[in-house]
Design a protein around this motif. Structure first.
Motif, PDB file in Angstrom:
ATOM      1  N   LEU A  81       0.832  -1.202   0.000  1.00 36.07           N
ATOM      2  CA  LEU A  81       0.000   0.000   0.000  1.00 36.07           C
ATOM      3  C   LEU A  81       0.866   1.250   0.000  1.00 36.07           C
ATOM      4  O   LEU A  81       0.643   2.174  -0.786  1.00 36.07           O
ATOM      5  CB  LEU A  81      -0.938   0.002   1.207  1.00 36.07           C
ATOM      6  N   PHE A  82       1.875   1.284   0.858  1.00 39.52           N
ATOM      7  CA  PHE A  82       2.761   2.451   0.927  1.00 39.52           C
ATOM      8  C   PHE A  82       3.516   2.648  -0.389  1.00 39.52           C
ATOM      9  O   PHE A  82       3.730   3.776  -0.824  1.00 39.52           O
ATOM     10  CB  PHE A  82       3.739   2.325   2.095  1.00 39.52           C
ATOM     11  N   GLU A  83       3.887   1.547  -1.011  1.00 43.45           N
ATOM     12  CA  GLU A  83       4.560   1.622  -2.318  1.00 43.45           C
ATOM     13  C   GLU A  83       3.611   2.233  -3.361  1.00 43.45           C
ATOM     14  O   GLU A  83       4.020   3.068  -4.167  1.00 43.45           O
ATOM     15  CB  GLU A  83       4.990   0.221  -2.739  1.00 43.45           C
ATOM     16  N   GLU A  84       2.353   1.829  -3.317  1.00 42.64           N
ATOM     17  CA  GLU A  84       1.355   2.364  -4.252  1.00 42.64           C
ATOM     18  C   GLU A  84       1.129   3.858  -4.015  1.00 42.64           C
ATOM     19  O   GLU A  84       1.064   4.646  -4.962  1.00 42.64           O
ATOM     20  CB  GLU A  84       0.029   1.602  -4.119  1.00 42.64           C
ATOM     21  N   ILE A  85       1.030   4.260  -2.771  1.00 42.63           N
ATOM     22  CA  ILE A  85       0.841   5.676  -2.451  1.00 42.63           C
ATOM     23  C   ILE A  85       2.040   6.483  -2.925  1.00 42.63           C
ATOM     24  O   ILE A  85       1.895   7.535  -3.544  1.00 42.63           O
ATOM     25  CB  ILE A  85       0.615   5.864  -0.931  1.00 42.63           C
TER      26      ILE A  85
ATOM     27  N   CYS B 271     -10.363   7.252  -0.475  1.00 38.35           N
ATOM     28  CA  CYS B 271      -9.103   7.820   0.038  1.00 38.35           C
ATOM     29  C   CYS B 271      -9.189   7.989   1.555  1.00 38.35           C
ATOM     30  O   CYS B 271      -8.255   7.654   2.287  1.00 38.35           O
ATOM     31  CB  CYS B 271      -8.821   9.178  -0.602  1.00 38.35           C
ATOM     32  N   PHE B 272     -10.314   8.520   2.005  1.00 41.12           N
ATOM     33  CA  PHE B 272     -10.521   8.751   3.433  1.00 41.12           C
ATOM     34  C   PHE B 272     -10.461   7.444   4.214  1.00 41.12           C
ATOM     35  O   PHE B 272      -9.782   7.356   5.243  1.00 41.12           O
ATOM     36  CB  PHE B 272     -11.875   9.441   3.649  1.00 41.12           C
ATOM     37  N   GLU B 273     -11.155   6.418   3.737  1.00 40.04           N
ATOM     38  CA  GLU B 273     -11.165   5.142   4.454  1.00 40.04           C
ATOM     39  C   GLU B 273      -9.808   4.454   4.385  1.00 40.04           C
ATOM     40  O   GLU B 273      -9.410   3.784   5.341  1.00 40.04           O
ATOM     41  CB  GLU B 273     -12.279   4.235   3.929  1.00 40.04           C
TER      42      GLU B 273
ATOM     43  N   ILE C 147      -4.936   2.893   7.592  1.00 36.91           N
ATOM     44  CA  ILE C 147      -3.525   3.093   7.965  1.00 36.91           C
ATOM     45  C   ILE C 147      -3.435   3.617   9.391  1.00 36.91           C
ATOM     46  O   ILE C 147      -2.638   3.129  10.201  1.00 36.91           O
ATOM     47  CB  ILE C 147      -2.822   4.067   6.991  1.00 36.91           C
ATOM     48  N   GLN C 148      -4.253   4.601   9.719  1.00 43.15           N
ATOM     49  CA  GLN C 148      -4.240   5.203  11.050  1.00 43.15           C
ATOM     50  C   GLN C 148      -4.522   4.158  12.134  1.00 43.15           C
ATOM     51  O   GLN C 148      -3.886   4.159  13.185  1.00 43.15           O
ATOM     52  CB  GLN C 148      -5.296   6.306  11.102  1.00 43.15           C
ATOM     53  N   GLU C 149      -5.446   3.271  11.865  1.00 42.42           N
ATOM     54  CA  GLU C 149      -5.836   2.253  12.844  1.00 42.42           C
ATOM     55  C   GLU C 149      -4.802   1.134  12.973  1.00 42.42           C
ATOM     56  O   GLU C 149      -4.483   0.699  14.064  1.00 42.42           O
ATOM     57  CB  GLU C 149      -7.190   1.653  12.453  1.00 42.42           C
TER      58      GLU C 149
ATOM     59  N   PRO D 286      -0.341   2.997  13.314  1.00 40.89           N
ATOM     60  CA  PRO D 286      -0.332   4.361  13.850  1.00 40.89           C
ATOM     61  C   PRO D 286       1.037   5.036  13.822  1.00 40.89           C
ATOM     62  O   PRO D 286       1.117   6.261  13.822  1.00 40.89           O
ATOM     63  CB  PRO D 286      -0.842   4.197  15.285  1.00 40.89           C
ATOM     64  N   GLU D 287       2.075   4.268  13.727  1.00 44.41           N
ATOM     65  CA  GLU D 287       3.421   4.850  13.665  1.00 44.41           C
ATOM     66  C   GLU D 287       3.712   5.478  12.301  1.00 44.41           C
ATOM     67  O   GLU D 287       4.639   6.265  12.157  1.00 44.41           O
ATOM     68  CB  GLU D 287       4.485   3.803  14.020  1.00 44.41           C
ATOM     69  N   ASP D 288       2.907   5.164  11.311  1.00 40.59           N
ATOM     70  CA  ASP D 288       3.118   5.679   9.956  1.00 40.59           C
ATOM     71  C   ASP D 288       2.236   6.900   9.692  1.00 40.59           C
ATOM     72  O   ASP D 288       1.429   6.922   8.761  1.00 40.59           O
ATOM     73  CB  ASP D 288       2.855   4.575   8.925  1.00 40.59           C
ATOM     74  N   LYS D 289       2.416   7.930  10.498  1.00 38.16           N
ATOM     75  CA  LYS D 289       1.594   9.140  10.411  1.00 38.16           C
ATOM     76  C   LYS D 289       1.724   9.848   9.059  1.00 38.16           C
ATOM     77  O   LYS D 289       0.763  10.432   8.573  1.00 38.16           O
ATOM     78  CB  LYS D 289       1.949  10.092  11.542  1.00 38.16           C
ATOM     79  N   GLN D 290       2.885   9.806   8.462  1.00 40.54           N
ATOM     80  CA  GLN D 290       3.088  10.469   7.175  1.00 40.54           C
ATOM     81  C   GLN D 290       2.119   9.925   6.132  1.00 40.54           C
ATOM     82  O   GLN D 290       1.476  10.681   5.416  1.00 40.54           O
ATOM     83  CB  GLN D 290       4.540  10.295   6.702  1.00 40.54           C
ATOM     84  N   TRP D 291       2.010   8.593   6.046  1.00 43.29           N
ATOM     85  CA  TRP D 291       1.122   7.975   5.060  1.00 43.29           C
ATOM     86  C   TRP D 291      -0.330   8.330   5.355  1.00 43.29           C
ATOM     87  O   TRP D 291      -1.107   8.607   4.432  1.00 43.29           O
ATOM     88  CB  TRP D 291       1.297   6.460   5.034  1.00 43.29           C
ATOM     89  N   THR D 292      -0.686   8.307   6.636  1.00 38.69           N
ATOM     90  CA  THR D 292      -2.055   8.660   7.020  1.00 38.69           C
ATOM     91  C   THR D 292      -2.384  10.079   6.594  1.00 38.69           C
ATOM     92  O   THR D 292      -3.414  10.335   5.963  1.00 38.69           O
ATOM     93  CB  THR D 292      -2.236   8.515   8.554  1.00 38.69           C
ATOM     94  N   GLU D 293      -1.509  11.014   6.931  1.00 38.89           N
ATOM     95  CA  GLU D 293      -1.750  12.420   6.602  1.00 38.89           C
ATOM     96  C   GLU D 293      -1.766  12.647   5.090  1.00 38.89           C
ATOM     97  O   GLU D 293      -2.565  13.437   4.583  1.00 38.89           O
ATOM     98  CB  GLU D 293      -0.700  13.315   7.264  1.00 38.89           C
ATOM     99  N   GLU D 294      -0.905  11.957   4.360  1.00 42.01           N
ATOM    100  CA  GLU D 294      -0.905  12.092   2.906  1.00 42.01           C
ATOM    101  C   GLU D 294      -2.224  11.601   2.316  1.00 42.01           C
ATOM    102  O   GLU D 294      -2.772  12.216   1.399  1.00 42.01           O
ATOM    103  CB  GLU D 294       0.269  11.329   2.285  1.00 42.01           C
ATOM    104  N   MET D 295      -2.751  10.513   2.854  1.00 43.70           N
ATOM    105  CA  MET D 295      -4.016  10.003   2.318  1.00 43.70           C
ATOM    106  C   MET D 295      -5.195  10.885   2.727  1.00 43.70           C
ATOM    107  O   MET D 295      -6.155  11.012   1.967  1.00 43.70           O
ATOM    108  CB  MET D 295      -4.229   8.548   2.736  1.00 43.70           C
TER     109      MET D 295
END
Length: 168
Positions: free
Chosen positions: A37-41, A100-102, A107-109, A112-121
């Motif tokens: 998922l992170f690679e796709e983002i 995108c929101f979901e 990711i957030q759930e 949680p340590e990957d805040k950058q990906w959450t905020e980007e999405m």
């Protein structure tokens, strides 16, 4: 004969109880899909671009022409949690803000340590028309997540991102 019927009924009740208990358990999220998922983002690039901007400036910038014509039926947290990669594809390829929101919420759930990906999405969600995405991205900016202080202070108070995002 009655003993056999009682045993059969008891066995049926046990099978029903075990089946019901198994069906009521939520599937466990497969964290092994997160690197994909992170690679796709990362490959898409737009979430990183929108992340660096104020939600007031990116609202619906990437929404599709058909957004007003089609509902977001079928896009929910549980569905995205079951197949987050498919949800992300709906976000990017279909430009569906709620997908995108979901995806951001998953990711957030689950990471949680990957805040950058959450905020980007959340920023991508905002750009594709999700009010929740704009709200959550704005909250991330206001709370100073990830050190984007340039979005907090842009001259006078009424020019700052939180003020502009709140007043729109």
């Amino acid at each position: 004969m009655m003993l056999a019927a009682a045993i059969l009924a008891g066995a049926g009740a046990i099978v029903l109880a075990v089946t019901t208990a198994a069906a009521s358990q939520e599937p466990v999220f497969d964290k092994s899909v997160l690197p994909k998922l992170f690679e796709e983002i990362d490959r898409r690039g737009t979430p990183s671009y929108y992340f660096q901007q104020c939600p007031a400036d990116i609202w619906r910038r990437a929404s599709g022409v058909d957004d007003a014509l089609f509902s977001t039926a079928g896009i929910d947290y549980q569905g995205c949690e079951k197949d987050v990669l498919a949800c992300a594809r709906r976000c990017f390829d279909g430009r569906r803000g709620e997908a995108c929101f979901e995806t951001a919420r998953v990711i957030q759930e689950h990471s949680p340590e990957d805040k950058q990906w959450t905020e980007e999405m959340f920023a991508q969600a905002c750009a594709t028309g999700s009010i929740g995405g704009c709200t959550n991205r704005g909250a991330g900016i206001l709370l100073g997540r990830l050190g984007l202080n340039k979005l907090l202070a842009a001259g006078s108070a009424n020019e700052s991102c939180p003020y502009r995002a709140h007043s729109n």
